[in-house]
Design an enzyme around this catalytic site. Sequence first.
Site, PDB file in Angstrom:
ATOM      1  N   THR A  11       0.825  -1.224   0.000  1.00 38.13           N
ATOM      2  CA  THR A  11       0.000   0.000   0.000  1.00 38.13           C
ATOM      3  C   THR A  11       0.858   1.272   0.000  1.00 38.13           C
ATOM      4  OG1 THR A  11      -0.130  -0.085   2.412  1.00 38.13           O
ATOM      5  CG2 THR A  11      -1.957  -1.093   1.187  1.00 38.13           C
ATOM      6  N   LEU A  87       8.907  -4.727   1.489  1.00 33.58           N
ATOM      7  CA  LEU A  87       8.925  -3.261   1.461  1.00 33.58           C
ATOM      8  C   LEU A  87       8.244  -2.666   2.692  1.00 33.58           C
ATOM      9  CD1 LEU A  87       7.917  -2.645  -2.286  1.00 33.58           C
ATOM     10  CD2 LEU A  87      10.138  -3.257  -1.331  1.00 33.58           C
ATOM     11  N   ALA A  89       7.488  -1.260   6.209  1.00 30.10           N
ATOM     12  CA  ALA A  89       8.344  -0.673   7.248  1.00 30.10           C
ATOM     13  C   ALA A  89       7.676   0.540   7.868  1.00 30.10           C
ATOM     14  CB  ALA A  89       9.688  -0.228   6.651  1.00 30.10           C
ATOM     15  N   TYR A 102       8.875   0.240  18.444  1.00 23.92           N
ATOM     16  CA  TYR A 102       7.972  -0.204  17.378  1.00 23.92           C
ATOM     17  C   TYR A 102       8.723  -0.282  16.040  1.00 23.92           C
ATOM     18  CZ  TYR A 102       4.345  -0.227  13.866  1.00 23.92           C
ATOM     19  OH  TYR A 102       3.593  -0.550  12.761  1.00 23.92           O
ATOM     20  N   THR A 134      18.509   0.607   2.930  1.00 24.89           N
ATOM     21  CA  THR A 134      18.454   2.062   2.756  1.00 24.89           C
ATOM     22  C   THR A 134      19.819   2.721   2.898  1.00 24.89           C
ATOM     23  OG1 THR A 134      17.666   4.068   3.867  1.00 24.89           O
ATOM     24  CG2 THR A 134      17.778   2.106   5.216  1.00 24.89           C
ATOM     25  N   GLU A 136      20.300   5.162   4.556  1.00 23.48           N
ATOM     26  CA  GLU A 136      20.402   5.642   5.945  1.00 23.48           C
ATOM     27  C   GLU A 136      21.397   4.818   6.759  1.00 23.48           C
ATOM     28  OE1 GLU A 136      18.588   8.300   7.818  1.00 23.48           O
ATOM     29  OE2 GLU A 136      18.634   8.984   5.745  1.00 23.48           O
ATOM     30  N   TYR A 158      15.566   4.122  13.048  1.00 19.60           N
ATOM     31  CA  TYR A 158      15.183   3.578  11.737  1.00 19.60           C
ATOM     32  C   TYR A 158      16.378   2.896  11.082  1.00 19.60           C
ATOM     33  CZ  TYR A 158      14.156   3.571   6.716  1.00 19.60           C
ATOM     34  OH  TYR A 158      14.000   3.186   5.399  1.00 19.60           O
ATOM     35  N   LYS A 162      17.158  -1.052  10.239  1.00 15.92           N
ATOM     36  CA  LYS A 162      17.395  -1.478   8.852  1.00 15.92           C
ATOM     37  C   LYS A 162      18.759  -2.164   8.703  1.00 15.92           C
ATOM     38  CE  LYS A 162      13.778  -0.194   6.287  1.00 15.92           C
ATOM     39  NZ  LYS A 162      13.096  -1.036   5.290  1.00 15.92           N
ATOM     40  N   HIS A 188      14.083   7.936  -2.973  1.00 21.04           N
ATOM     41  CA  HIS A 188      13.361   7.972  -4.245  1.00 21.04           C
ATOM     42  C   HIS A 188      11.929   8.417  -3.964  1.00 21.04           C
ATOM     43  CE1 HIS A 188      13.677   3.896  -2.623  1.00 21.04           C
ATOM     44  NE2 HIS A 188      12.408   3.754  -2.950  1.00 21.04           N
TER      45      HIS A 188
HETATM   46  P1  NAP Z   1       5.988   3.910   2.561  1.00 23.20           P
HETATM   47  O1  NAP Z   1       5.294   4.628   1.443  1.00 23.20           O
HETATM   48  O2  NAP Z   1       6.025   4.527   3.911  1.00 23.20           O
HETATM   49  O3  NAP Z   1       5.310   2.468   2.685  1.00 23.20           O
HETATM   50  C1  NAP Z   1       5.547   1.631   3.785  1.00 23.20           C
HETATM   51  C2  NAP Z   1       4.630   0.451   3.678  1.00 23.20           C
HETATM   52  O4  NAP Z   1       4.870  -0.415   4.820  1.00 23.20           O
HETATM   53  C3  NAP Z   1       3.136   0.804   3.715  1.00 23.20           C
HETATM   54  O5  NAP Z   1       2.451  -0.049   2.826  1.00 23.20           O
HETATM   55  C4  NAP Z   1       2.755   0.480   5.145  1.00 23.20           C
HETATM   56  O6  NAP Z   1       1.403   0.166   5.320  1.00 23.20           O
HETATM   57  C5  NAP Z   1       3.625  -0.747   5.367  1.00 23.20           C
HETATM   58  N1  NAP Z   1       3.775  -1.096   6.782  1.00 23.20           N
HETATM   59  C6  NAP Z   1       4.118  -0.277   7.801  1.00 23.20           C
HETATM   60  N2  NAP Z   1       4.130  -0.952   8.965  1.00 23.20           N
HETATM   61  C7  NAP Z   1       3.778  -2.225   8.667  1.00 23.20           C
HETATM   62  C8  NAP Z   1       3.576  -3.383   9.442  1.00 23.20           C
HETATM   63  N3  NAP Z   1       3.734  -3.386  10.776  1.00 23.20           N
HETATM   64  N4  NAP Z   1       3.203  -4.533   8.815  1.00 23.20           N
HETATM   65  C9  NAP Z   1       3.002  -4.540   7.466  1.00 23.20           C
HETATM   66  N5  NAP Z   1       3.184  -3.466   6.690  1.00 23.20           N
HETATM   67  C10 NAP Z   1       3.550  -2.315   7.284  1.00 23.20           C
HETATM   68  O7  NAP Z   1       7.500   3.579   2.159  1.00 23.20           O
HETATM   69  P2  NAP Z   1       8.176   3.524   0.706  1.00 23.20           P
HETATM   70  O8  NAP Z   1       8.742   4.855   0.411  1.00 23.20           O
HETATM   71  O9  NAP Z   1       7.260   2.866  -0.250  1.00 23.20           O
HETATM   72  O10 NAP Z   1       9.425   2.570   1.011  1.00 23.20           O
HETATM   73  C11 NAP Z   1       9.331   1.166   0.836  1.00 23.20           C
HETATM   74  C12 NAP Z   1      10.432   0.498   1.645  1.00 23.20           C
HETATM   75  O11 NAP Z   1      11.698   0.953   1.202  1.00 23.20           O
HETATM   76  C13 NAP Z   1      10.399   0.786   3.139  1.00 23.20           C
HETATM   77  O12 NAP Z   1      10.849  -0.385   3.789  1.00 23.20           O
HETATM   78  C14 NAP Z   1      11.402   1.901   3.329  1.00 23.20           C
HETATM   79  O13 NAP Z   1      11.920   1.855   4.631  1.00 23.20           O
HETATM   80  C15 NAP Z   1      12.425   1.515   2.285  1.00 23.20           C
HETATM   81  N6  NAP Z   1      13.196   2.607   1.692  1.00 23.20           N
HETATM   82  C16 NAP Z   1      12.542   3.671   1.138  1.00 23.20           C
HETATM   83  C17 NAP Z   1      13.277   4.662   0.511  1.00 23.20           C
HETATM   84  C18 NAP Z   1      12.606   5.841  -0.144  1.00 23.20           C
HETATM   85  O14 NAP Z   1      13.303   6.830  -0.410  1.00 23.20           O
HETATM   86  N7  NAP Z   1      11.315   5.772  -0.458  1.00 23.20           N
HETATM   87  C19 NAP Z   1      14.689   4.559   0.443  1.00 23.20           C
HETATM   88  C20 NAP Z   1      15.300   3.443   1.006  1.00 23.20           C
HETATM   89  C21 NAP Z   1      14.539   2.470   1.616  1.00 23.20           C
HETATM   90  P3  NAP Z   1       0.276   1.300   5.590  1.00 23.20           P
HETATM   91  O15 NAP Z   1      -0.129   1.790   4.222  1.00 23.20           O
HETATM   92  O16 NAP Z   1      -0.789   0.536   6.291  1.00 23.20           O
HETATM   93  O17 NAP Z   1       0.913   2.357   6.433  1.00 23.20           O
HETATM   94  O1  F7E Z   2      13.816  13.913   4.839  1.00 23.79           O
HETATM   95  C1  F7E Z   2      14.977  17.272   5.791  1.00 23.79           C
HETATM   96  C2  F7E Z   2      15.228  16.153   6.780  1.00 23.79           C
HETATM   97  O2  F7E Z   2      11.817  12.689   5.664  1.00 23.79           O
HETATM   98  C3  F7E Z   2      14.821  14.315   3.923  1.00 23.79           C
HETATM   99  C4  F7E Z   2      12.703   7.620   3.782  1.00 23.79           C
HETATM  100  O3  F7E Z   2      12.110   7.141   2.620  1.00 23.79           O
HETATM  101  O4  F7E Z   2      14.718   8.234   2.618  1.00 23.79           O
HETATM  102  C5  F7E Z   2      13.660   8.742   3.423  1.00 23.79           C
HETATM  103  O5  F7E Z   2      14.168   9.271   4.635  1.00 23.79           O
HETATM  104  C6  F7E Z   2      15.626  15.446   4.504  1.00 23.79           C
HETATM  105  C7  F7E Z   2      16.068  15.211   5.942  1.00 23.79           C
HETATM  106  O6  F7E Z   2      13.453  11.578   4.055  1.00 23.79           O
HETATM  107  C8  F7E Z   2      11.770  18.698   6.624  1.00 23.79           C
HETATM  108  O7  F7E Z   2      15.900  16.633   7.937  1.00 23.79           O
HETATM  109  C9  F7E Z   2      13.758  19.432   6.195  1.00 23.79           C
HETATM  110  O8  F7E Z   2      17.420  15.571   6.068  1.00 23.79           O
HETATM  111  O9  F7E Z   2      11.972  13.319   3.213  1.00 23.79           O
HETATM  112  P1  F7E Z   2      12.658  12.888   4.447  1.00 23.79           P
HETATM  113  P2  F7E Z   2      14.656  10.782   4.761  1.00 23.79           P
HETATM  114  O10 F7E Z   2      14.768  11.087   6.198  1.00 23.79           O
HETATM  115  O11 F7E Z   2      15.862  10.989   3.916  1.00 23.79           O
HETATM  116  C10 F7E Z   2      15.515   7.213   3.231  1.00 23.79           C
HETATM  117  C11 F7E Z   2      16.557   6.766   2.242  1.00 23.79           C
HETATM  118  C12 F7E Z   2      14.701   6.112   3.788  1.00 23.79           C
HETATM  119  O12 F7E Z   2      15.146   4.980   3.850  1.00 23.79           O
HETATM  120  C13 F7E Z   2      13.441   6.489   4.492  1.00 23.79           C
HETATM  121  O13 F7E Z   2      12.548   5.383   4.562  1.00 23.79           O
HETATM  122  O14 F7E Z   2      14.776  16.595   4.555  1.00 23.79           O
HETATM  123  N1  F7E Z   2      13.782  18.072   6.090  1.00 23.79           N
HETATM  124  N2  F7E Z   2      12.529  19.830   6.530  1.00 23.79           N
HETATM  125  C14 F7E Z   2      12.568  17.586   6.340  1.00 23.79           C
HETATM  126  N3  F7E Z   2      12.092  16.328   6.339  1.00 23.79           N
HETATM  127  C15 F7E Z   2      10.780  16.145   6.618  1.00 23.79           C
HETATM  128  N4  F7E Z   2      10.270  14.889   6.598  1.00 23.79           N
HETATM  129  N5  F7E Z   2       9.957  17.217   6.928  1.00 23.79           N
HETATM  130  C16 F7E Z   2      10.406  18.515   6.940  1.00 23.79           C
HETATM  131  O15 F7E Z   2       9.654  19.434   7.220  1.00 23.79           O
END
Ligand code: NAP
Ligand code: F7E
Length: 365
Positions: A11, A87, A89, A102, A134, A136, A158, A162, A188
């Site tokens: 989702t 995916l 998380a 959590y 990630t 991160e 986080y 991971k 992304h």
């Molecule tokens: P997202 O939009 O936040 O989606 C997270 C998904 O995980 C949602 O479907 C959520 O369900 C589900 N989820 C959360 N808690 C759960 C649980 N306890 N049991 C089952 N499902 C659960 O994240 P995304 O951007 O698509 O990222 C996908 C994955 O890649 C994540 O693991 C994230 O940490 C990792 N990642 C993302 C990025 C990025 O930049 N997007 C980069 C590196 C890694 P609900 O819809 O119910 O909340």
């Molecule tokens: O923050 C700065 C904040 O929350 C990016 C997840 O998908 O990518 C994502 O994590 C930057 C940070 O993404 C605001 O401090 C400034 O430096 O969009 P973000 P993230 O933390 O990089 C990684 C690769 C993952 O794995 C994660 O799942 O933006 N920032 N002002 C802010 N960030 C947020 N959220 N909100 C602000 O108002």
Amino acid sequence: MSKIALITGITGQDGSYLAQLLLTKGYEVHGIRRRASSFNTMRLEALHQHSLSGAPSRLRLHFGDLTDASSVTQVIAKVQPDEIYNLGAQSHVNVSFGTPEYTTDVNALGPVRILEAIRSLKIGNKVRFYQASTSEIFGATQEAPQNESTAFSPRSPYAIAKLHAYWTTRLYRQAYGVHASNGILFNHESPMRGETFVTRKITRGIADIERGLQSSIVLGNLDATRDWGHARDYVEGMWRMLQQPEGDDYVLATGVSHTVRTFVETAFRHVGRTIIWEGEDLSEVGRDAVSGQVLVRCDGQHLRPSEVGALIGDASKAKARLGWTPRASFEDLVEEMMVHDMRLGGFSNFTSRAPSRQSGLLESA
Ligand code: NAP
Ligand code: F7E
């Protein structure tokens, strides 16, 4: 016979793009969704509606939760997937500081539960496993750009969770011979990005400013840098990892980074506004160069207890072995997100549209 894929986190942003990709490739796609008191499958609605127009749906959702081993095991036993993409998380870094236990349960133990299910069901020689790792995990590293050999230095609950999952995935590959891969993905984004991540917060905020629904966007660290790509390109990389003869670990990144400030300026340019910056730290504001209206403010609530360094990825291995390269540029990405959010209605949020056929996706409700 078509392949069967199971996606946790279907989702979410990546889940919806991956489901679309796999359906296009002829897969039967199953997803695990959490039970919620309101609908949470809006990102999948278009896929489902598409399938309504033709052949029987090849997309099925099952209730389950990564914190509940029995549900995870039951779904895997029932679906008998060829490929599992984990995916799911708690994916918000800042939120993880407030919910460390959590976040660890879902992000670190979730993959353990899946991999143990694979082992106990004795399907380790058949199924292929993808773990959503990630950038991160590189956290405070001094090395740039980061690749698969860069030392890890996580800086949030986080990232620590991971990193546990990263090592777990490697362990099951090495110790039990499971085809298990870590995709170490840099940020992304897309029009499907959650609204609390900075890019979507900016593009939605600008759209609502233009409609007169809000006066400014309130952000945290404007000078944070990220290597931002497009989710559509990154799910293609995930799939390619599982088509390799062996499991392995790969960085996916664009190799180009920008500041949050640059993202703001680029997105405002789309609506014809130039931003000029005034002040320092949390007193800094971004004004419209013509009208002088304050459009960007800062608030300490969006700062994190600890921030990562300058993350920028080197995806040479993925390019050489998977033939993967990102297609969308930073400018393409911002443009697509802005076009999408400007088209949506007031308080633009695709999750707020009332769904009509949600239950049609479910095997059991
Ligand atoms: P997202 O939009 O936040 O989606 C997270 C998904 O995980 C949602 O479907 C959520 O369900 C589900 N989820 C959360 N808690 C759960 C649980 N306890 N049991 C089952 N499902 C659960 O994240 P995304 O951007 O698509 O990222 C996908 C994955 O890649 C994540 O693991 C994230 O940490 C990792 N990642 C993302 C990025 C990025 O930049 N997007 C980069 C590196 C890694 P609900 O819809 O119910 O909340
Ligand atoms: O923050 C700065 C904040 O929350 C990016 C997840 O998908 O990518 C994502 O994590 C930057 C940070 O993404 C605001 O401090 C400034 O430096 O969009 P973000 P993230 O933390 O990089 C990684 C690769 C993952 O794995 C994660 O799942 O933006 N920032 N002002 C802010 N960030 C947020 N959220 N909100 C602000 O108002």
